[in-house]
Design an enzyme around this catalytic site. Sequence first.
Site, PDB file in Angstrom:
ATOM      1  CG  ASN A 202      -8.218 -11.969  23.477  1.00  0.00           C
ATOM      2  OD1 ASN A 202      -8.802 -11.283  23.375  1.00  0.00           O
ATOM      3  ND2 ASN A 202      -7.819 -12.806  21.974  1.00  0.00           N
TER       4      ASN A 202
ATOM      5  NE  ARG B 242      -7.851  -9.914  20.361  1.00  0.00           N
ATOM      6  CZ  ARG B 242      -6.975 -10.604  19.948  1.00  0.00           C
ATOM      7  NH1 ARG B 242      -5.588 -10.381  20.339  1.00  0.00           N
ATOM      8  NH2 ARG B 242      -7.106 -11.678  19.373  1.00  0.00           N
TER       9      ARG B 242
END
Length: 148
Positions: A93, A75
């Site tokens: 996520n 990320r």
Amino acid sequence: MDPSTSLRSNMLRPYSVKHYFSSVQASNFSPNEQSLSVNLLQGLIEINLTLLHSPSLLTVVRCVIKGRVQGVFYRNWTIENASQLGIKGWVRNRRDGSVEALFSGNTEAVDEMMQRCRRGPPDAMVTAFQAHPCNEDPGISFERRPTV
């Protein structure tokens, strides 16, 4: 040199028209706009300039990345890359172990971002990548969203 010729050669730069008209009012003109209406302060003449070199089209895609993509800074890596490419959207996520992202920007930048995501950061191992066009609002920047 004819001013219209010079203007044509500089149309890709924002506010380049200001070099040729000293009293132009041009608000919020950006390279992504198709045209610019220019009003001279005298109020007598209005000019509508259509960009000669059409900017890239806006592309919005939602992607799901599978494999070893959580716990490997995927990320953060995505946020850094999206910022470098001028892309808006988000990354998060998912509880199934995948990463989901929305990318919005010019077509070339979004294509490049998708290519980068297929490889991922050094510790990731991408085994599947899916991308689908969508109409979702990307927001005003690129951000991390909570897990879903």
